[in-house]
Design a protein around this motif. Structure first.
Motif, PDB file in Angstrom:
ATOM      1  N   VAL A 181       0.838  -1.213   0.000  1.00 56.14           N
ATOM      2  CA  VAL A 181       0.000   0.000   0.000  1.00 56.14           C
ATOM      3  C   VAL A 181       0.870   1.259   0.000  1.00 56.14           C
ATOM      4  CG1 VAL A 181      -1.671   1.319   1.371  1.00 56.14           C
ATOM      5  CG2 VAL A 181      -2.028  -1.106   0.988  1.00 56.14           C
ATOM      6  N   LYS A 182       1.974   1.214   0.721  1.00 56.87           N
ATOM      7  CA  LYS A 182       2.838   2.396   0.792  1.00 56.87           C
ATOM      8  C   LYS A 182       3.352   2.763  -0.610  1.00 56.87           C
ATOM      9  CE  LYS A 182       7.058   3.865   3.109  1.00 56.87           C
ATOM     10  NZ  LYS A 182       7.066   4.445   4.441  1.00 56.87           N
TER      11      LYS A 182
ATOM     12  N   ALA B 279       0.397   3.950  -2.752  1.00 54.47           N
ATOM     13  CA  ALA B 279      -0.051   5.299  -2.369  1.00 54.47           C
ATOM     14  C   ALA B 279       0.931   6.360  -2.880  1.00 54.47           C
ATOM     15  CB  ALA B 279      -0.209   5.391  -0.854  1.00 54.47           C
TER      16      ALA B 279
ATOM     17  N   LYS C 277      -0.431   9.376  -5.050  1.00 49.68           N
ATOM     18  CA  LYS C 277      -0.287  10.761  -4.620  1.00 49.68           C
ATOM     19  C   LYS C 277       0.469  11.587  -5.655  1.00 49.68           C
ATOM     20  CE  LYS C 277      -2.212  11.748  -1.800  1.00 49.68           C
ATOM     21  NZ  LYS C 277      -3.697  11.850  -1.956  1.00 49.68           N
TER      22      LYS C 277
ATOM     23  N   THR D 178      -6.760  10.538  -4.836  1.00 53.32           N
ATOM     24  CA  THR D 178      -7.049  10.154  -3.446  1.00 53.32           C
ATOM     25  C   THR D 178      -6.881   8.641  -3.280  1.00 53.32           C
ATOM     26  OG1 THR D 178      -8.560  12.011  -3.236  1.00 53.32           O
ATOM     27  CG2 THR D 178      -8.882  10.205  -1.677  1.00 53.32           C
ATOM     28  N   MET D 179      -6.320   8.251  -2.135  1.00 52.22           N
ATOM     29  CA  MET D 179      -6.035   6.831  -1.884  1.00 52.22           C
ATOM     30  C   MET D 179      -6.802   6.321  -0.667  1.00 52.22           C
ATOM     31  SD  MET D 179      -3.977   4.189  -2.679  1.00 52.22           S
ATOM     32  CE  MET D 179      -4.005   2.601  -1.852  1.00 52.22           C
TER      33      MET D 179
ATOM     34  N   SER E 170      -7.665   2.728   1.634  1.00 57.18           N
ATOM     35  CA  SER E 170      -7.284   1.340   1.886  1.00 57.18           C
ATOM     36  C   SER E 170      -8.189   0.746   2.959  1.00 57.18           C
ATOM     37  CB  SER E 170      -5.817   1.263   2.325  1.00 57.18           C
ATOM     38  OG  SER E 170      -5.427  -0.089   2.360  1.00 57.18           O
TER      39      SER E 170
ATOM     40  N   VAL F  78      -2.037   7.045   3.054  1.00 55.22           N
ATOM     41  CA  VAL F  78      -3.424   6.970   2.586  1.00 55.22           C
ATOM     42  C   VAL F  78      -4.231   8.189   3.034  1.00 55.22           C
ATOM     43  CG1 VAL F  78      -3.451   4.440   2.519  1.00 55.22           C
ATOM     44  CG2 VAL F  78      -4.118   5.617   4.624  1.00 55.22           C
ATOM     45  N   ASP F  79      -5.320   8.465   2.303  1.00 52.10           N
ATOM     46  CA  ASP F  79      -6.213   9.572   2.657  1.00 52.10           C
ATOM     47  C   ASP F  79      -7.437   9.063   3.398  1.00 52.10           C
ATOM     48  OD1 ASP F  79      -4.726  11.599   1.131  1.00 52.10           O
ATOM     49  OD2 ASP F  79      -5.333  10.364  -0.581  1.00 52.10           O
TER      50      ASP F  79
END
Ligand code: PLP
Length: 408
Positions: free
Chosen positions: A163-164, A167, A171, A176-177, A179, A197-198
């Motif tokens: 995810v990092k 994202a 970005k 927009t992210m 999870s 993440v947002d």
């Protein structure tokens, strides 16, 4: 024959509530019944406790309390994140959403609904270990993409997504992210800034808290529209009198679960690895589903060739073992798991898949109990399977099957 015990290994479906969470909740189901919106002392007392609970959840994910919104659980958090942002942002950036093929139905069905109502959807494939390649996400992002939603860890096979890295790409593109961290929370570190993440979804009952409560993290400045309109609850983002006792129980389990996370995850992994090792050593023609290492510590999904998963589940249930085939949400339907299909596993293998998911109450003796029962059940079921050669102790080959057909 050993004594019949009851062993629960379905903690990805739901967990047993911690006694401390129940204790913390009880006063709010009895004498502390004030409505947090009321100005009098009854209301003020519960309002204060909700603020404290919000601080606990925020602290656990590295967020500010005002960025945490209580919901009824993971499904509502996913709905609010995806629809809430998609609707708010449609005019500004467009109507394109990117997700993956292995998301929970609480994400996939929302995306499908939006795709039938004016939004475009791209679904990114996964590899054979159920991992999303961040570069595939980069390719899927269009000029009009407003949201990327990729889960942190998969509920069926446990694979942990990058995810990092995803994202960072999202970005870079100004998108927009979101999870879904429902399964990873309190099993591996979940920090909103570290992940980048947002929006992030959490659920109480997956982490030894009560059912019917969860939270959505919304990064300050993220365009959002509420789904439930009503009073000014949750700063206008989610109308409806708060589930006070649920929120307090959720915060209590998070407080304890966070302090115990490291030790607990080590224990879960030790039990999971021991079960995996003993199954592979004892039962022929089995296969691990999910990433061998990048996987939730307590999740083990394995396929047993020439076995019908439902028959296996029923037999294990009769032996006192609570295990699941695929995800709990799809049990009752005979559709093969969409996650295992996305991983490219053949249908006949998917049908013989089991998910064992450990929780903090499990003990190594539970692994012994599985190994006392499972091999016998597998033997019995394979003995009656037309696809299994009992004498040779292996599946019947295609040639043998064709030869058999020719003889008839
Ligand atoms: N997201 C994931 C990854 C899940 O595993 C689940 C539950 O199975 C949900 C969302 C839904 O959560 P809830 O049961 O709190 O609505």
């Amino acid at each position: 024959m050993g004594a019949l015990r009851s062993v629960y290994l379905d903690n990805n479906a739901t967990t047993q509530m911690r006694p401390e969470a129940l204790e913390a909740m009880l006063p709010y189901l009895k004498e502390m019944y004030g409505n947090p919106s009321s100005a009098h002392r009854f209301g003020r007392a519960t309002k204060t406790r909700i603020s404290e609970a919000r601080e606990v959840i925020a602290g656990a994910i590295g967020a500010n309390p005002e960025e945490v919104y209580f919901t009824s659980g993971g499904t509502e958090s996913d709905n609010l994140a995806i629809k809430g942002h998609a609707w708010a942002d449609k005019k500004a950036s467009g109507g394109h959403i990117v997700t993956s093929t292995i998301e929970h139905p609480a994400v996939l069905e929302v995306c499908k609904y939006l795709s039938k109502n004016g939004f475009d959807l791209a679904k990114v494939d996964v590899d054979a270990d159920a991992i999303v390649d961040p570069e595939n996400v980069r390719e899927a992002i269009e000029d009009n993409t407003s949201l990327v939603t990729i889960m942190h860890a998969n509920n069926e096979v446990g694979s942990i997504q990058p995810v990092k890295e995803i994202a960072a790409i999202v970005k870079e593109k100004g998108v927009t992210m979101h999870s879904d961290a429902v399964q990873s929370f309190l099993k591996i570190p979940v920090n909103v800034d570290d992940l980048g993440v947002d929006l992030l979804s959490l659920s109480g009952h997956k982490v030894n808290g009560p059912k019917g409560v969860g939270a959505l993290y919304i990064r300050k400045g993220t365009a959002m529209r509420p789904l439930a309109h009503g009073g000014h609850h949750e700063r206008g983002m989610r109308g409806g009198t708060e589930n006070v006792a649920g929120i307090i129980g959720f915060a209590k389990t998070v407080e304890i679960g966070l302090a115990e996370m490291e030790d607990n995850s080590k224990r879960l992994k030790a039990m999971r690895d021991e079960l995996q090792r003993r199954i592979a050593e004892t039962i022929p023609n089995v296969k691990l589903n999910g990433h061998p290492e990048k996987r939730l510590p307590g999740t083990l999904n394995m396929s047993f060739e020439c076995i019908e998963g439902e028959a296996l589940l029923i037999n294990l249930d009769m032996a006192g073992l609570a295990i699941s085939t695929g995800s709990a949400c799809s049990s009752g339907s005979l559709d093969p798991s969409h996650v295992l299909m996305a991983m490219g596993i053949p249908h006949e293998i998917i049908h013989g898949s089991l998910r064992f998911s450990f929780g903090h109450e499990n003990k190594m003796e539970d692994v012994d109990y599985v190994m006392e029962k499972l091999p016998k059940v597998i033997d019995t079921l394979r003995a009656i399977s037309p696809l299994w050669d009992v004498k040779k102790g292996r599946p019947i080959s295609l040639e043998e099957a064709a030869g058999g057909a020719l003889r008839h």
